[in-house]
Design an enzyme around this catalytic site. Structure first.
Site, PDB file in Angstrom:
ATOM      1  N   SER A 158      59.167  24.201  12.525  1.00 45.07           N
ATOM      2  CA  SER A 158      57.838  24.293  13.107  1.00 45.07           C
ATOM      3  C   SER A 158      56.979  23.227  12.451  1.00 45.07           C
ATOM      4  O   SER A 158      56.754  23.268  11.243  1.00 45.07           O
ATOM      5  CB  SER A 158      57.277  25.698  12.836  1.00 45.07           C
ATOM      6  OG  SER A 158      55.919  25.773  13.192  1.00 45.07           O
ATOM      7  N   LYS A 184      59.505  22.800  17.071  1.00 43.30           N
ATOM      8  CA  LYS A 184      58.295  23.440  17.591  1.00 43.30           C
ATOM      9  C   LYS A 184      57.107  22.620  17.131  1.00 43.30           C
ATOM     10  O   LYS A 184      57.004  22.259  15.959  1.00 43.30           O
ATOM     11  CB  LYS A 184      58.246  24.864  17.054  1.00 43.30           C
ATOM     12  CG  LYS A 184      56.945  25.594  17.221  1.00 43.30           C
ATOM     13  CD  LYS A 184      57.146  27.089  17.007  1.00 43.30           C
ATOM     14  CE  LYS A 184      56.166  27.646  16.016  1.00 43.30           C
ATOM     15  NZ  LYS A 184      56.303  29.113  15.852  1.00 43.30           N
ATOM     16  N   LYS A 186      53.021  22.335  16.896  1.00 46.14           N
ATOM     17  CA  LYS A 186      51.766  23.073  16.973  1.00 46.14           C
ATOM     18  C   LYS A 186      50.768  22.271  17.794  1.00 46.14           C
ATOM     19  O   LYS A 186      50.659  21.043  17.632  1.00 46.14           O
ATOM     20  CB  LYS A 186      51.215  23.301  15.561  1.00 46.14           C
ATOM     21  CG  LYS A 186      52.061  24.246  14.727  1.00 46.14           C
ATOM     22  CD  LYS A 186      51.937  25.680  15.213  1.00 46.14           C
ATOM     23  CE  LYS A 186      52.639  26.630  14.258  1.00 46.14           C
ATOM     24  NZ  LYS A 186      52.476  28.040  14.671  1.00 46.14           N
ATOM     25  N   ASP A 212      53.494  25.532  20.246  1.00 44.07           N
ATOM     26  CA  ASP A 212      52.889  26.799  19.808  1.00 44.07           C
ATOM     27  C   ASP A 212      51.392  26.582  19.643  1.00 44.07           C
ATOM     28  O   ASP A 212      50.965  25.736  18.855  1.00 44.07           O
ATOM     29  CB  ASP A 212      53.518  27.260  18.484  1.00 44.07           C
ATOM     30  CG  ASP A 212      53.000  28.625  18.024  1.00 44.07           C
ATOM     31  OD1 ASP A 212      52.179  29.241  18.737  1.00 44.07           O
ATOM     32  OD2 ASP A 212      53.416  29.071  16.929  1.00 44.07           O
ATOM     33  N   GLU A 237      54.411  28.858  23.244  1.00 43.73           N
ATOM     34  CA  GLU A 237      54.203  30.085  22.470  1.00 43.73           C
ATOM     35  C   GLU A 237      52.715  30.412  22.371  1.00 43.73           C
ATOM     36  O   GLU A 237      51.905  29.553  22.030  1.00 43.73           O
ATOM     37  CB  GLU A 237      54.815  29.867  21.076  1.00 43.73           C
ATOM     38  CG  GLU A 237      54.760  31.065  20.146  1.00 43.73           C
ATOM     39  CD  GLU A 237      55.511  30.789  18.831  1.00 43.73           C
ATOM     40  OE1 GLU A 237      56.420  29.924  18.815  1.00 43.73           O
ATOM     41  OE2 GLU A 237      55.176  31.428  17.820  1.00 43.73           O
ATOM     42  N   ASP A 262      54.048  35.682  20.476  1.00 46.70           N
ATOM     43  CA  ASP A 262      54.172  35.865  19.023  1.00 46.70           C
ATOM     44  C   ASP A 262      53.136  36.919  18.615  1.00 46.70           C
ATOM     45  O   ASP A 262      53.436  38.123  18.567  1.00 46.70           O
ATOM     46  CB  ASP A 262      53.955  34.495  18.345  1.00 46.70           C
ATOM     47  CG  ASP A 262      53.855  34.556  16.824  1.00 46.70           C
ATOM     48  OD1 ASP A 262      53.885  35.647  16.240  1.00 46.70           O
ATOM     49  OD2 ASP A 262      53.717  33.476  16.177  1.00 46.70           O
ATOM     50  N   LYS A 286      58.874  38.490  14.438  1.00 52.75           N
ATOM     51  CA  LYS A 286      58.593  38.338  13.006  1.00 52.75           C
ATOM     52  C   LYS A 286      58.578  39.735  12.404  1.00 52.75           C
ATOM     53  O   LYS A 286      57.796  40.593  12.854  1.00 52.75           O
ATOM     54  CB  LYS A 286      57.237  37.669  12.782  1.00 52.75           C
ATOM     55  CG  LYS A 286      57.183  36.209  13.241  1.00 52.75           C
ATOM     56  CD  LYS A 286      55.816  35.605  12.977  1.00 52.75           C
ATOM     57  CE  LYS A 286      55.775  34.152  13.477  1.00 52.75           C
ATOM     58  NZ  LYS A 286      54.400  33.600  13.414  1.00 52.75           N
ATOM     59  N   GLY A 314      58.690  32.514  11.777  1.00 51.70           N
ATOM     60  CA  GLY A 314      58.518  32.366  10.331  1.00 51.70           C
ATOM     61  C   GLY A 314      57.058  32.412   9.957  1.00 51.70           C
ATOM     62  O   GLY A 314      56.179  32.201  10.797  1.00 51.70           O
TER      63      GLY A 314
END
Ligand code: OSB
Ligand code: MG
Length: 397
Positions: A158, A184, A186, A212, A237, A262, A286, A314
């Protein structure tokens, strides 16, 4: 899922049958502070040092289990922080568990849910430590106790929001070369289309990319999100608010890219809601966010039975929380590489031995032949990082 029958000969069986119930004598709370190798920026804030609450449960035979509270330092991802978790464990979690007969770790969840809302990561920190204890008492690996089957898990990374599209491209290229099997990225409003378009162009059409947003968008941004739909992302996400399934469903109808939830998934019923509403098609699981391993297993089983893809998220965990993630990610329903990167991605030096390492082809070995988490907590290292400690014991009456 029932725990597996402990393996081995008659003497081992005797040991095992005398190993239950478990009764906790002490719960140790400890805050450690670990600087990240590089700052991690998401749409709602940046983290540079992790304040991590570690939990150590000790039973009446002196056996122990370790857990990690996965909340961030500020309430920008979930409402919890290390300070609220500390309070919640001391005031409400520990008194419900200390001195009490626990037939299995699974028995902790109902005790922690009755008339006790929220504080999922505080609950999970202690609950996962009890799972480690149970696994150690049985002499089996946590992954085996949970019903994990894989010998290795596939690893993704990520990437925090970078300073520029060019900086992102450089990072992402290095990650692919290192062997990561999913990248991933952000995003947030204004740090999205340009960044992702550059990454796709540089890495090629086959690169396993996703985004995400950590809830950074609203209905006013729908056109911007639809503009991401042709980038071939594996998923987007949590684009919208954590408590807003309805608008995720409206957005999903406009996208061919699957939405992955998430923050919205606090327990298994939210997955059912997600499917019923069409608010998303993939679950980021998670353990801390859903309140522990019993809840995580319920979500896994629900999704696996319906062929809903699940992957392990994570929270920039230390090696202790990472052990839980590696173990749960070895279950058969985890069909997409997780945000379970090796220790070196986060830390100059982790707090467990051995550290978590990733092979050149982006895999982490699941420890299946060592009892419990499968790694040792490096007590000297932990001591050096410690900011405060508190020992909790059973209530007097
Ligand atoms: O949304 O998945 C997230 C880290 C902190 C808070 C929220 C998130 C994340 C990550 C980190 O993406 C993933 C990792 O631990 O490597
Ligand atoms: Mg996320």
């Amino acid at each position: 899922m029932t725990p597996p029958t402990p393996p081995g000969s008659a003497p081992e069986r005797v040991l095992v049958s005398s190993a239950f119930p478990m009764r906790l004598r002490e719960i140790h709370l400890r805050e450690i502070q670990m600087p990240l190798k590089e700052p991690f920026r998401i749409s709602s804030g940046v983290q540079t040092v992790r304040r991590i609450l570690l939990v150590r449960v000790i039973d009446e035979d002196g056996r122990e289990g370790w857990g990690e509270c996965t909340c961030g330092e500020r309430p920008n991802y979930s409402p919890e922080t290390p300070d609220t978790a500390w309070l919640a464990i001391r005031e409400w979690v520990a008194p419900r568990l200390l001195g009490r007969d626990l037939a299995t770790a699974r028995a902790a969840r109902p005790l922690l849910e009755q008339n006790f809302r929220g504080h999922s990561m505080a609950k999970s920190a202690v609950e996962t430590a009890i799972w480690d204890l149970e696994a150690k008492r049985r002499g089996v690996a946590l992954a085996v106790l949970l019903g994990g089957e894989r010998e290795e898990i596939e690893v993704g990374i990520s990437l925090g929001i970078q300073a520029s599209p060019a900086a992102l491209v450089e990072k992402a290229q290095a990650c692919l070369a290192r062997g990561y099997r999913k990248i991933k990225i952000k995003i947030g409003p204004g740090e999205d289309v340009e960044f992702l378009t550059a990454a796709r162009a540089a890495l090629g059409p086959e690169a396993p990319l996703m985004a995400d947003a950590n809830s950074a968008y609203t209905t006013a941004d729908f056109d911007r999100l639809v503009a991401l739909d042709d980038l071939g992302l594996l998923m987007i996400e949590q684009p919208l608010a954590w408590d807003d399934l309805l608008r995720h469903a409206i957005l999903q109808r406009r996208l061919k890219t699957p939405i992955c939830l998430d923050e919205s998934i606090g327990h298994v019923d939210r997955v059912e809601d997600m499917l019923a509403l069409g608010a998303g098609r993939i679950v980021n699981l998670k353990v801390g966010r859903v309140g522990g391993l019993a809840s995580a297993l319920a979500i896994h089983d629900f999704c696996h039975a319906r062929a809903v893809p699940v992957w392990c998220g994570g929270m920039l965990e230390s090696g202790v929380g990472r052990a839980v993630n590696v173990a749960i990610a070895s279950l058969p329903g985890f069909t997409i590489p997780g945000d379970v990167s090796p220790s070196e991605r986060y830390w100059e030096r982790d707090i467990v031995r051995p550290e978590w390492t990733m092979s050149e082809n982006g895999r982490i070995r699941v420890p299946r032949d060592r009892p419990g988490l499968g790694v040792e907590v490096d007590l000297d290292r932990v001591e050096n990082l410690t900011a405060r400690v508190e020992v909790l014991t059973p209530p007097a009456n």
